[in-house]
Design a protein around this motif. Structure first.
Motif, PDB file in Angstrom:
ATOM      1  N   SER A  46       8.732  57.201  28.638  1.00  0.00           N
ATOM      2  CA  SER A  46       9.076  57.479  30.036  1.00  0.00           C
ATOM      3  C   SER A  46       8.492  58.817  30.482  1.00  0.00           C
ATOM      4  O   SER A  46       8.595  59.187  31.655  1.00  0.00           O
ATOM      5  CB  SER A  46      10.599  57.491  30.215  1.00  0.00           C
ATOM      6  N   THR A  47       7.877  59.542  29.535  1.00  0.00           N
ATOM      7  CA  THR A  47       7.263  60.836  29.853  1.00  0.00           C
ATOM      8  C   THR A  47       5.933  60.625  30.569  1.00  0.00           C
ATOM      9  O   THR A  47       5.096  59.839  30.139  1.00  0.00           O
ATOM     10  CB  THR A  47       7.024  61.659  28.568  1.00  0.00           C
ATOM     11  N   THR A  48       5.762  61.331  31.672  1.00  0.00           N
ATOM     12  CA  THR A  48       4.524  61.241  32.447  1.00  0.00           C
ATOM     13  C   THR A  48       3.631  62.437  32.132  1.00  0.00           C
ATOM     14  O   THR A  48       4.067  63.594  32.215  1.00  0.00           O
ATOM     15  CB  THR A  48       4.824  61.216  33.956  1.00  0.00           C
ATOM     16  N   PHE A  49       2.400  62.148  31.751  1.00  0.00           N
ATOM     17  CA  PHE A  49       1.441  63.211  31.443  1.00  0.00           C
ATOM     18  C   PHE A  49       0.418  63.315  32.565  1.00  0.00           C
ATOM     19  O   PHE A  49      -0.232  62.322  32.916  1.00  0.00           O
ATOM     20  CB  PHE A  49       0.714  62.910  30.133  1.00  0.00           C
ATOM     21  N   ILE A  50       0.275  64.502  33.134  1.00  0.00           N
ATOM     22  CA  ILE A  50      -0.771  64.715  34.144  1.00  0.00           C
ATOM     23  C   ILE A  50      -2.135  64.703  33.452  1.00  0.00           C
ATOM     24  O   ILE A  50      -3.072  64.020  33.870  1.00  0.00           O
ATOM     25  CB  ILE A  50      -0.548  66.060  34.873  1.00  0.00           C
ATOM     26  N   LYS A  56      -3.590  64.227  29.449  1.00  0.00           N
ATOM     27  CA  LYS A  56      -3.157  63.827  28.116  1.00  0.00           C
ATOM     28  C   LYS A  56      -3.284  64.992  27.138  1.00  0.00           C
ATOM     29  O   LYS A  56      -4.383  65.466  26.870  1.00  0.00           O
ATOM     30  CB  LYS A  56      -3.993  62.641  27.619  1.00  0.00           C
TER      31      LYS A  56
END
Length: 211
Positions: free
Chosen positions: A164-168, A170
Protein backbone atom coordinates in the motif's frame (compact mmCIF):
# COMPACT_ATOMS: atom_id res chain seq x y z
CA UNK A 1 14.69 -32.62 18.62
CA UNK A 2 15.57 -35.86 16.85
CA UNK A 3 17.74 -33.97 14.39
CA UNK A 4 19.34 -31.93 17.13
CA UNK A 5 20.40 -35.19 18.78
CA UNK A 6 21.69 -36.44 15.44
CA UNK A 7 23.86 -33.34 15.04
CA UNK A 8 25.39 -33.93 18.46
CA UNK A 9 26.05 -37.61 17.70
CA UNK A 10 27.65 -36.85 14.36
CA UNK A 11 29.93 -34.29 16.00
CA UNK A 12 30.75 -36.71 18.80
CA UNK A 13 31.87 -39.29 16.25
CA UNK A 14 33.93 -36.85 14.19
CA UNK A 15 35.62 -34.97 17.03
CA UNK A 16 35.45 -37.21 20.06
CA UNK A 17 33.67 -34.49 22.04
CA UNK A 18 30.01 -34.17 22.89
CA UNK A 19 28.65 -30.96 21.43
CA UNK A 20 25.09 -29.59 21.39
CA UNK A 21 23.59 -26.92 19.18
CA UNK A 22 20.13 -25.53 19.93
CA UNK A 23 18.58 -24.72 16.57
CA UNK A 24 16.00 -21.98 15.93
CA UNK A 25 12.38 -23.03 15.54
CA UNK A 26 9.63 -21.86 13.22
CA UNK A 27 6.20 -23.06 12.12
CA UNK A 28 6.98 -23.19 8.41
CA UNK A 29 9.33 -25.17 6.18
CA UNK A 30 10.91 -23.11 3.40
CA UNK A 31 13.08 -25.93 2.01
CA UNK A 32 12.83 -29.47 3.34
CA UNK A 33 15.90 -31.13 1.87
CA UNK A 34 19.37 -30.16 0.66
CA UNK A 35 21.49 -32.62 -1.32
CA UNK A 36 25.28 -32.74 -1.54
CA UNK A 37 25.97 -30.57 1.47
CA UNK A 38 28.68 -29.86 4.02
CA UNK A 39 27.86 -28.94 7.63
CA UNK A 40 29.29 -25.89 9.35
CA UNK A 41 28.70 -25.33 13.06
CA UNK A 42 28.69 -22.11 15.07
CA UNK A 43 28.61 -22.97 18.76
CA UNK A 44 27.45 -20.95 21.75
CA UNK A 45 30.31 -20.47 24.19
CA UNK A 46 30.77 -18.51 27.41
CA UNK A 47 33.97 -17.18 28.93
CA UNK A 48 33.31 -15.52 32.24
CA UNK A 49 30.49 -13.07 31.56
CA UNK A 50 31.23 -12.97 27.82
CA UNK A 51 29.33 -14.86 25.13
CA UNK A 52 31.41 -16.18 22.24
CA UNK A 53 30.64 -17.70 18.85
CA UNK A 54 32.92 -20.61 17.93
CA UNK A 55 33.01 -21.74 14.30
CA UNK A 56 33.83 -25.27 13.17
CA UNK A 57 34.01 -25.79 9.40
CA UNK A 58 36.41 -28.75 9.41
CA UNK A 59 34.10 -30.83 7.23
CA UNK A 60 33.12 -28.11 4.75
CA UNK A 61 33.88 -28.59 1.06
CA UNK A 62 33.84 -25.51 -1.19
CA UNK A 63 32.07 -27.25 -4.08
CA UNK A 64 29.11 -28.44 -1.98
CA UNK A 65 26.06 -26.70 -0.57
CA UNK A 66 26.88 -25.33 2.87
CA UNK A 67 24.44 -25.79 5.75
CA UNK A 68 25.13 -23.51 8.70
CA UNK A 69 23.95 -24.97 11.98
CA UNK A 70 24.01 -22.04 14.39
CA UNK A 71 23.04 -21.97 18.05
CA UNK A 72 19.86 -19.94 18.48
CA UNK A 73 21.08 -18.30 21.70
CA UNK A 74 23.80 -16.31 19.95
CA UNK A 75 23.17 -12.61 19.18
CA UNK A 76 23.43 -11.39 15.60
CA UNK A 77 26.38 -9.16 16.48
CA UNK A 78 28.42 -12.34 17.00
CA UNK A 79 26.86 -14.51 14.29
CA UNK A 80 26.86 -12.26 11.23
CA UNK A 81 30.60 -11.33 11.25
CA UNK A 82 31.39 -15.07 11.19
CA UNK A 83 28.86 -15.66 8.41
CA UNK A 84 30.42 -12.82 6.41
CA UNK A 85 33.86 -14.45 6.71
CA UNK A 86 32.48 -17.77 5.48
CA UNK A 87 30.65 -16.13 2.58
CA UNK A 88 33.75 -14.19 1.60
CA UNK A 89 35.89 -17.31 1.58
CA UNK A 90 33.45 -19.21 -0.62
CA UNK A 91 32.90 -16.30 -3.02
CA UNK A 92 36.63 -15.76 -3.48
CA UNK A 93 37.40 -19.41 -4.11
CA UNK A 94 38.17 -19.62 -7.83
CA UNK A 95 40.03 -22.91 -8.26
CA UNK A 96 37.21 -25.19 -7.13
CA UNK A 97 34.18 -22.96 -7.44
CA UNK A 98 30.77 -24.51 -8.07
CA UNK A 99 28.31 -21.86 -9.28
CA UNK A 100 25.37 -24.08 -8.34
CA UNK A 101 26.43 -24.51 -4.71
CA UNK A 102 24.21 -22.63 -2.26
CA UNK A 103 24.39 -21.58 1.39
CA UNK A 104 21.59 -22.41 3.83
CA UNK A 105 20.68 -21.77 7.44
CA UNK A 106 19.15 -24.75 9.25
CA UNK A 107 16.25 -24.60 11.68
CA UNK A 108 13.54 -26.86 13.06
CA UNK A 109 9.93 -26.80 11.89
CA UNK A 110 8.11 -27.25 15.21
CA UNK A 111 4.79 -28.06 13.50
CA UNK A 112 5.91 -30.69 11.00
CA UNK A 113 8.70 -31.80 13.36
CA UNK A 114 11.33 -31.87 10.66
CA UNK A 115 14.51 -30.06 9.74
CA UNK A 116 14.13 -27.09 7.42
CA UNK A 117 16.47 -24.79 5.55
CA UNK A 118 16.47 -21.23 4.30
CA UNK A 119 18.87 -20.08 1.55
CA UNK A 120 21.02 -16.97 1.97
CA UNK A 121 23.59 -17.35 -0.81
CA UNK A 122 22.78 -14.02 -2.46
CA UNK A 123 22.47 -12.02 0.74
CA UNK A 124 25.11 -9.34 1.20
CA UNK A 125 25.57 -8.33 4.84
CA UNK A 126 26.81 -4.99 6.13
CA UNK A 127 27.50 -3.88 9.69
CA UNK A 128 25.94 -0.47 10.15
CA UNK A 129 22.99 1.48 8.81
CA UNK A 130 21.71 1.81 5.22
CA UNK A 131 21.99 4.94 3.12
CA UNK A 132 19.60 7.77 3.97
CA UNK A 133 17.77 7.43 0.64
CA UNK A 134 17.12 3.68 1.05
CA UNK A 135 13.66 2.39 1.94
CA UNK A 136 14.31 0.29 5.05
CA UNK A 137 12.33 -2.65 6.37
CA UNK A 138 13.59 -2.83 9.94
CA UNK A 139 13.25 -5.49 12.65
CA UNK A 140 14.02 -4.77 16.30
CA UNK A 141 14.84 -7.14 19.14
CA UNK A 142 11.88 -8.91 20.83
CA UNK A 143 9.25 -6.86 19.03
CA UNK A 144 6.04 -7.84 17.23
CA UNK A 145 6.24 -4.76 15.07
CA UNK A 146 8.26 -4.09 11.93
CA UNK A 147 9.23 -0.64 10.70
CA UNK A 148 8.63 0.39 7.08
CA UNK A 149 10.91 3.37 6.62
CA UNK A 150 10.24 4.40 10.21
CA UNK A 151 6.50 3.59 10.26
CA UNK A 152 5.60 0.81 12.69
CA UNK A 153 3.20 -1.90 11.51
CA UNK A 154 2.25 -5.31 12.84
CA UNK A 155 4.28 -8.17 11.40
CA UNK A 156 1.04 -9.88 10.34
CA UNK A 157 0.19 -6.81 8.24
CA UNK A 158 3.62 -6.43 6.66
CA UNK A 159 2.64 -7.59 3.16
CA UNK A 160 -0.50 -5.45 2.96
CA UNK A 161 1.21 -2.37 4.37
CA UNK A 162 4.23 -2.74 2.10
CA UNK A 163 2.17 -2.92 -1.09
CA UNK A 164 0.00 0.00 0.00
CA UNK A 165 3.12 2.20 0.10
CA UNK A 166 3.35 4.67 -2.77
CA UNK A 167 6.80 5.46 -4.13
CA UNK A 168 7.34 8.68 -6.09
CA UNK A 169 10.74 7.41 -7.18
CA UNK A 170 11.60 3.76 -6.70
CA UNK A 171 14.20 3.58 -3.92
CA UNK A 172 16.58 0.77 -3.09
CA UNK A 173 14.67 -1.40 -0.60
CA UNK A 174 16.80 -3.13 2.03
CA UNK A 175 16.42 -5.08 5.28
CA UNK A 176 17.76 -4.04 8.67
CA UNK A 177 18.09 -6.15 11.82
CA UNK A 178 18.93 -5.24 15.43
CA UNK A 179 22.42 -6.54 16.26
CA UNK A 180 21.23 -7.55 19.75
CA UNK A 181 18.48 -9.73 18.32
CA UNK A 182 18.98 -13.44 18.94
CA UNK A 183 19.77 -15.66 15.99
CA UNK A 184 16.55 -17.52 16.83
CA UNK A 185 14.46 -14.37 16.32
CA UNK A 186 16.42 -13.49 13.18
CA UNK A 187 15.53 -16.80 11.53
CA UNK A 188 11.88 -16.38 12.49
CA UNK A 189 11.89 -12.98 10.79
CA UNK A 190 13.64 -14.42 7.73
CA UNK A 191 10.99 -17.13 7.48
CA UNK A 192 8.29 -14.46 7.73
CA UNK A 193 9.82 -12.54 4.82
CA UNK A 194 10.00 -15.73 2.77
CA UNK A 195 6.35 -16.52 3.52
CA UNK A 196 5.44 -13.08 2.18
CA UNK A 197 7.87 -13.67 -0.73
CA UNK A 198 9.15 -10.11 -0.39
CA UNK A 199 12.65 -10.98 -1.61
CA UNK A 200 11.26 -11.71 -5.08
CA UNK A 201 9.63 -8.28 -5.34
CA UNK A 202 11.42 -5.77 -7.53
CA UNK A 203 13.30 -3.64 -6.50
CA UNK A 204 13.93 -5.31 -3.09
CA UNK A 205 17.58 -6.32 -3.05
CA UNK A 206 19.28 -8.98 -0.91
CA UNK A 207 21.10 -6.41 1.23
CA UNK A 208 20.86 -6.83 4.99
CA UNK A 209 22.21 -4.36 7.51
CA UNK A 210 23.01 -5.26 11.11
CA UNK A 211 22.90 -2.14 13.29
Amino acid sequence: MKYLSLIAVLFLISCGNKEDILLPKSDTTIISDVKDHSPIYIFFRTEGKDTLAEVNRNNSIITTNWILNIDKRLPLKLVIPEVMKLQDKKRKEKAHQNENAENYYSYADSVKENMAFIPFTKVHYSIGKPKSNDFVISFKKANNLVWLNGRAVKKADLLQEFFSTTFINKPRIVMQFDKNMSYDEYIQNKVLLRKFDLYSVNPILPFEFIY
